[in-house]
Design a protein around this motif. Structure first.
Motif, mmCIF file in Angstrom:
data_model
loop_
_atom_site.group_PDB
_atom_site.id
_atom_site.type_symbol
_atom_site.label_atom_id
_atom_site.label_comp_id
_atom_site.label_asym_id
_atom_site.label_seq_id
_atom_site.Cartn_x
_atom_site.Cartn_y
_atom_site.Cartn_z
ATOM 1 N N ASP A 80 0.863 -1.289 0.208
ATOM 2 C CA ASP A 80 -0.054 0.106 0.019
ATOM 3 C C ASP A 80 0.746 1.254 0.196
ATOM 4 O O ASP A 80 0.753 2.160 -0.667
ATOM 5 N N ILE A 81 1.916 1.304 0.893
ATOM 6 C CA ILE A 81 2.804 2.521 1.151
ATOM 7 C C ILE A 81 3.641 2.553 -0.212
ATOM 8 O O ILE A 81 3.949 3.857 -0.627
ATOM 9 N N MET A 82 3.945 1.578 -0.800
ATOM 10 C CA MET A 82 5.039 1.555 -1.898
ATOM 11 C C MET A 82 4.285 1.855 -3.425
ATOM 12 O O MET A 82 5.218 1.883 -4.278
ATOM 13 N N LEU A 83 3.104 1.513 -3.423
ATOM 14 C CA LEU A 83 2.370 1.564 -4.546
ATOM 15 C C LEU A 83 2.661 2.791 -5.660
ATOM 16 O O LEU A 83 3.005 2.637 -6.809
ATOM 17 N N ASP A 84 2.525 4.022 -5.021
ATOM 18 C CA ASP A 84 2.682 5.319 -5.935
ATOM 19 C C ASP A 84 4.078 5.517 -6.308
ATOM 20 O O ASP A 84 4.630 5.734 -7.332
ATOM 21 N N LEU A 115 8.388 4.694 -10.498
ATOM 22 C CA LEU A 115 9.873 4.025 -10.387
ATOM 23 C C LEU A 115 10.826 4.401 -11.638
ATOM 24 O O LEU A 115 11.894 5.082 -11.323
ATOM 25 N N PRO A 116 10.399 4.631 -13.075
ATOM 26 C CA PRO A 116 11.290 4.634 -13.999
ATOM 27 C C PRO A 116 11.949 6.090 -13.770
ATOM 28 O O PRO A 116 13.049 6.453 -14.427
ATOM 29 N N LYS A 117 11.081 7.090 -12.951
ATOM 30 C CA LYS A 117 11.602 8.481 -13.037
ATOM 31 C C LYS A 117 12.678 8.621 -12.219
ATOM 32 O O LYS A 117 13.322 9.644 -12.269
ATOM 33 N N TYR A 118 12.877 7.644 -11.227
ATOM 34 C CA TYR A 118 13.967 7.811 -10.369
ATOM 35 C C TYR A 118 15.228 7.087 -10.767
ATOM 36 O O TYR A 118 16.156 6.701 -9.846
ATOM 37 N N LYS A 119 15.524 6.779 -12.127
ATOM 38 C CA LYS A 119 16.535 6.101 -12.518
ATOM 39 C C LYS A 119 18.056 6.842 -11.994
ATOM 40 O O LYS A 119 17.921 8.044 -12.265
ATOM 41 N N ASN A 120 18.891 6.116 -11.681
ATOM 42 C CA ASN A 120 20.235 6.292 -10.936
ATOM 43 C C ASN A 120 20.029 7.496 -9.710
ATOM 44 O O ASN A 120 21.083 8.234 -9.660
ATOM 45 N N LYS A 121 18.845 7.382 -9.311
ATOM 46 C CA LYS A 121 18.857 8.083 -7.833
ATOM 47 C C LYS A 121 18.373 7.198 -6.665
ATOM 48 O O LYS A 121 18.457 6.146 -6.869
#
Length: 405
Positions: free
Chosen positions: A372-376, A381-387
């Motif tokens: 539930d917490i990790m859904l959004d 996720l692809p936006k956070y690449k290399n972060k």
């Protein structure tokens, strides 16, 4: 339709070891390979006659300490239950594979196990883990779906059918497997007195379970479901099948307290701490289980009783981070696949543990809370690449977004 059996080693036809049938003889894949080795001169004939690689593998039984070490990798806490299960399994397989080592007329009986503990404390996980590392088939059944033969619901024999299916149809392998019957407390009868009427899903199921738990040849339908006159039944001997029963047994503490002379009703009761409750349940005896509603004959077949403690907040944090299949490790790996580094702050882990305890779902509730917490975050996720994404206490409370750096 009867199974084809190899005339050389007695193996049953399976997908991994198919048996070729000729006019007057049948031979399996393993024996064909062994014959090829002998004809090629790679293996002495005398050695091949006495040595069966499959048997040799089976006889290498893990010691109780080795079994407990395996359980420690997946199950946090519950030291007493892990020891009880390790010893029971060790003695059980020693009885099967090494009974011929000492030549006397002593008969060794199997030690079936009863696990008593709250929901999410690790009863099913213990059985699944030990089965996985022993490489034996495991069938998990829910006692609540079982009814007496002839009524709507599952026949007790269907539990054995599931074990045969888990062994890919190999009856010999199934006859050395493990059957885990969960929610066994739900088939307790309502009173200590014998029922003169039918108790379709309570005492009747316990009476039916007796037959398979103590060891007998059971006729089971090969594909499960009801037995039909035109359906060929498989004969399975349950003598060497280890039975592990588990249940929460809500209200058992009150029965134990009454026996000890404690007051279980009224205004003067002190609220017990978790440690005190665990101490009470650990004093369970067979007569307490009879008062709860299990029939004495069934309790008599469940020789080893282990109690599991309620999981504490600290245990929850360890469950999240330490086992081989820990949820946090799984999420870190999922993020790594997208080249994202995931971190959890200590306060966030403690908050997750608190939420699971409030919901009273035990360790199994942790996954649904995390999902539930990790859904959004997983959606983007692809936006956070290399972060690096850091989950804080506020993220768990859903008051802030995760830190991204």
């Amino acid at each position: 339709m009867s199974k084809i059996i190899c005339d050389f080693c007695g193996a049953t036809d399976t997908r991994d070891n198919p048996v070729i049938a000729g006019d007057n003889a049948c031979i399996c894949k393993a024996c064909v390979n062994a014959a090829h080795e002998i004809m090629s001169g790679n293996l002495p004939v005398e050695e091949d006659k006495t040595k069966n690689p499959a048997q040799e593998k089976e006889i290498k039984i893990k010691t109780p300490a080795e079994l407990k070490k395996i359980l420690d990798e997946y199950v946090i806490g519950q030291e007493r239950a892990k020891k009880v299960l390790s010893v029971a399994v060790y003695n059980h397989y020693k009885r099967i594979f090494r009974h011929n080592e000492i030549d006397d007329d002593t008969e060794l009986n199997k030690s079936n196990v009863l696990l008593i503990g709250p929901t999410g404390s690790g009863k099913t996980l213990l059985a699944q883990t030990i089965s996985k590392y022993l490489d034996v088939p495991l069938a998990i059944a829910d006692a609540t779906s079982l009814t007496e033969a002839g009524y709507v619901g599952d026949d007790v024999e269907n539990v054995v059918t599931r074990l045969v299916q888990a062994a890919d149809g190999d009856i010999k392998k199934a006859e050395r497997g493990i059957i885990f019957i969960d929610e066994v407390d739900k088939v307790a009868r309502m009173s200590e007195n014998r029922s003169i009427t039918r108790d379709v899903s309570g005492e009747g199921v316990q009476q039916a379970l007796l037959k398979i738990v103590e060891g007998s040849v059971v006729n089971v339908p090969p594909k499960g479901g009801r037995k039909h006159p035109g359906q060929d039944a498989l004969q399975v001997d349950t003598t060497n099948i280890l039975f592990i029963c588990g249940g929460a047994f809500d209200g058992l503490e009150d029965i134990i307290k009454k026996k000890q002379g404690a007051n279980v009703l009224g205004f003067n009761q002190d609220k017990k701490t978790k440690n005190e409750q665990d101490k009470i349940i650990s004093k369970v005896e067979t007569d307490d289980l009879v008062k709860y509603g299990l029939i004495p004959e069934l309790i008599g077949r469940l020789h080893m009783i282990a109690t599991l403690n309620e999981i504490t907040e600290d245990d929850m944090v360890h469950i999240l981070t330490e086992p081989k299949n820990a949820l946090i490790k799984q999420y870190i790996k999922l993020f790594q696949m997208d080249n994202v580094t995931l971190k959890f702050e200590k306060d966030a882990l403690k908050e997750l543990a608190k939420l699971a305890i409030v919901r009273k779902t035990g360790a199994r509730g942790l996954r649904s809370i995390l999902e539930d917490i990790m859904l959004d975050i997983m959606f983007d996720l692809p936006k956070y690449k290399n972060k690096t994404v850091t989950i804080t206490k506020e993220v768990v409370q859903k008051t802030e977004e995760p830190k991204v750096a």
